[in-house]
Design a protein around this motif. Structure first.
Motif, short mmCIF file in Angstrom:
data_model
loop_
_atom_site.label_atom_id
_atom_site.label_comp_id
_atom_site.label_asym_id
_atom_site.label_seq_id
_atom_site.Cartn_x
_atom_site.Cartn_y
_atom_site.Cartn_z
N MET A 40 32.71 -29.50 -73.05
CA MET A 40 33.55 -30.42 -72.29
C MET A 40 32.72 -31.50 -71.58
SD MET A 40 36.60 -29.43 -72.98
CE MET A 40 37.56 -30.38 -71.81
N GLY A 41 31.41 -31.43 -71.70
CA GLY A 41 30.55 -32.45 -71.11
C GLY A 41 30.34 -32.34 -69.61
N ALA A 42 30.47 -31.15 -69.07
CA ALA A 42 30.29 -30.95 -67.62
C ALA A 42 28.81 -31.08 -67.26
CB ALA A 42 30.81 -29.58 -67.21
N PRO A 43 28.53 -31.55 -66.05
CA PRO A 43 27.14 -31.64 -65.59
C PRO A 43 26.49 -30.26 -65.44
CG PRO A 43 28.62 -32.89 -64.15
CD PRO A 43 29.47 -32.09 -65.08
N VAL A 44 25.19 -30.22 -65.64
CA VAL A 44 24.45 -28.95 -65.61
C VAL A 44 24.60 -28.23 -64.27
CG1 VAL A 44 22.14 -27.93 -65.73
CG2 VAL A 44 22.79 -29.72 -67.34
N LEU A 45 24.49 -28.92 -63.16
CA LEU A 45 24.61 -28.26 -61.86
C LEU A 45 26.00 -27.66 -61.67
CD1 LEU A 45 23.27 -27.47 -59.21
CD2 LEU A 45 24.00 -29.68 -58.26
N PHE A 46 27.01 -28.37 -62.11
CA PHE A 46 28.38 -27.85 -62.04
C PHE A 46 28.49 -26.57 -62.87
CE2 PHE A 46 32.53 -27.28 -63.96
CZ PHE A 46 33.34 -27.24 -62.84
N ILE A 47 27.96 -26.61 -64.08
CA ILE A 47 28.00 -25.43 -64.96
C ILE A 47 27.30 -24.25 -64.30
CG2 ILE A 47 27.24 -24.47 -67.17
CD1 ILE A 47 27.56 -27.33 -68.34
N LEU A 48 26.13 -24.49 -63.76
CA LEU A 48 25.36 -23.41 -63.14
C LEU A 48 26.12 -22.77 -61.98
CD1 LEU A 48 22.69 -21.84 -62.86
CD2 LEU A 48 21.94 -23.65 -61.31
N ILE A 49 26.60 -23.58 -61.06
CA ILE A 49 27.31 -23.05 -59.88
C ILE A 49 28.60 -22.35 -60.29
CG2 ILE A 49 28.56 -23.71 -57.78
CD1 ILE A 49 26.41 -25.96 -57.49
N THR A 50 29.39 -22.99 -61.13
CA THR A 50 30.69 -22.43 -61.53
C THR A 50 30.52 -21.13 -62.29
OG1 THR A 50 31.60 -24.66 -61.62
CG2 THR A 50 32.83 -22.94 -62.75
N CYS A 51 29.56 -21.09 -63.17
CA CYS A 51 29.41 -19.88 -64.00
C CYS A 51 28.77 -18.72 -63.25
CB CYS A 51 28.65 -20.24 -65.28
SG CYS A 51 29.68 -21.30 -66.36
N VAL A 52 27.91 -18.99 -62.28
CA VAL A 52 27.41 -17.92 -61.42
C VAL A 52 28.58 -17.33 -60.62
CG1 VAL A 52 26.01 -17.42 -59.37
CG2 VAL A 52 25.01 -18.66 -61.29
N LEU A 53 29.41 -18.21 -60.08
CA LEU A 53 30.58 -17.73 -59.34
C LEU A 53 31.52 -16.94 -60.24
CD1 LEU A 53 31.29 -20.83 -57.06
CD2 LEU A 53 30.35 -18.60 -56.37
N GLU A 54 31.71 -17.42 -61.47
CA GLU A 54 32.57 -16.68 -62.40
C GLU A 54 32.00 -15.28 -62.65
OE1 GLU A 54 34.43 -16.62 -66.89
OE2 GLU A 54 32.59 -17.75 -66.53
N TRP A 55 30.68 -15.17 -62.83
CA TRP A 55 30.07 -13.87 -63.08
C TRP A 55 30.38 -12.92 -61.92
CZ3 TRP A 55 26.97 -10.33 -60.84
CH2 TRP A 55 26.50 -9.30 -61.65
N THR A 64 41.34 -17.15 -62.30
CA THR A 64 39.96 -17.63 -62.18
C THR A 64 39.75 -18.86 -63.06
OG1 THR A 64 39.18 -15.38 -61.72
CG2 THR A 64 37.53 -16.99 -62.44
N TYR A 65 40.28 -18.82 -64.28
CA TYR A 65 40.12 -19.97 -65.19
C TYR A 65 40.88 -21.19 -64.67
CZ TYR A 65 38.33 -16.34 -68.22
OH TYR A 65 37.62 -15.29 -68.73
N ILE A 66 42.01 -20.98 -64.05
CA ILE A 66 42.74 -22.11 -63.46
C ILE A 66 41.92 -22.71 -62.33
CG2 ILE A 66 44.80 -22.72 -62.11
CD1 ILE A 66 46.31 -20.64 -63.91
N ALA A 67 41.31 -21.86 -61.51
CA ALA A 67 40.44 -22.37 -60.43
C ALA A 67 39.24 -23.11 -61.00
CB ALA A 67 39.98 -21.21 -59.54
N MET A 68 38.67 -22.59 -62.08
CA MET A 68 37.53 -23.25 -62.72
C MET A 68 37.95 -24.61 -63.30
SD MET A 68 35.87 -19.87 -64.50
CE MET A 68 34.53 -20.66 -65.40
N ALA A 69 39.13 -24.66 -63.88
CA ALA A 69 39.63 -25.93 -64.43
C ALA A 69 39.89 -26.94 -63.31
CB ALA A 69 40.89 -25.69 -65.25
N ALA A 70 40.44 -26.46 -62.20
CA ALA A 70 40.68 -27.35 -61.05
C ALA A 70 39.34 -27.88 -60.52
CB ALA A 70 41.44 -26.61 -59.96
N ALA A 71 38.33 -27.02 -60.44
CA ALA A 71 37.01 -27.47 -59.99
C ALA A 71 36.43 -28.48 -60.96
CB ALA A 71 36.08 -26.26 -59.84
N TRP A 72 36.62 -28.24 -62.25
CA TRP A 72 36.12 -29.18 -63.27
C TRP A 72 36.78 -30.55 -63.09
CZ3 TRP A 72 38.78 -31.22 -67.68
CH2 TRP A 72 37.96 -31.90 -68.58
N LEU A 73 38.09 -30.55 -62.88
CA LEU A 73 38.80 -31.82 -62.67
C LEU A 73 38.31 -32.54 -61.43
CD1 LEU A 73 42.46 -30.83 -63.62
CD2 LEU A 73 40.99 -32.48 -64.80
#
Length: 121
Positions: free
Chosen positions: A53-68, A108-117
Motif C-alpha cells: 500500500m506504499g506506507a512509510p517505513v516508520l508507520f509500518i514499524l510502529i503499527t506492526c509492533v502494536l499489532e503484534w 484491530t484491522y479497522i484501527a490500523m486502516a484508520a491510522a493508515w488513512l
C-alpha cells in the motif's frame, strides 16, 4: 477498502493456514513462544500489506509492533478463558469465545486502516 481486503486475506492465511502445532499448543500460558510466533506471522503479513500500500517505513514499524502486542494478548485472553472454562467445539461458549477473538482482530484491522488513512496517506 483494498487495505481492509488485503488484511482479511492476510488474516485468513495467518490464522487458518499457517499455524503450526507449536503455535496451537499450550496457549494458556502467557509467555508462550508458539503464540509469539503466530503473532509474528500476522505481523509479517501486515508488513507486506502496508508495503504494497506504499506506507512509510516508520508507520509500518510502529503499527506492526502494536499489532503484534495486541494480537498476542487477544489470543492469550481467549486461550485463558477457554482453558478456564474447559471449552470444546461442542459448546456454544467455545464459539462465542472464538467469535469474540475474531471480532477483536477485525476491529484491530479497522484501527490500523484508520491510522493508515490519518498518518500514511
Amino acid at each position: 477498502m483494498l487495505l481492509l481486503c488485503l488484511m482479511q486475506v492476510k488474516h485468513m492465511f495467518a490464522d487458518f493456514f499457517l499455524q503450526t502445532p507449536k503455535m496451537l499448543s499450550g496457549r494458556g500460558e502467557y509467555l508462550h513462544s508458539g503464540r509469539a510466533q503466530h503473532a509474528g506471522v500476522h505481523t509479517l503479513g501486515s508488513i507486506l500489506v502496508f508495503v504494497l500500500m506504499g506506507a512509510p517505513v516508520l508507520f509500518i514499524l510502529i503499527t506492526c509492533v502494536l499489532e503484534w502486542i495486541v494480537h498476542f494478548n487477544i489470543d492469550y485472553c481467549k486461550a485463558r478463558y477457554s482453558d478456564s472454562k474447559k471449552l470444546t467445539p461442542q459448546q456454544a461458549a467455545f464459539w462465542r469465545a472464538a467469535g469474540t477473538d475474531q471480532a477483536l482482530h477485525q476491529l484491530t484491522y479497522i484501527a490500523m486502516a484508520a491510522a493508515w488513512l490519518k498518518y500514511a496517506t
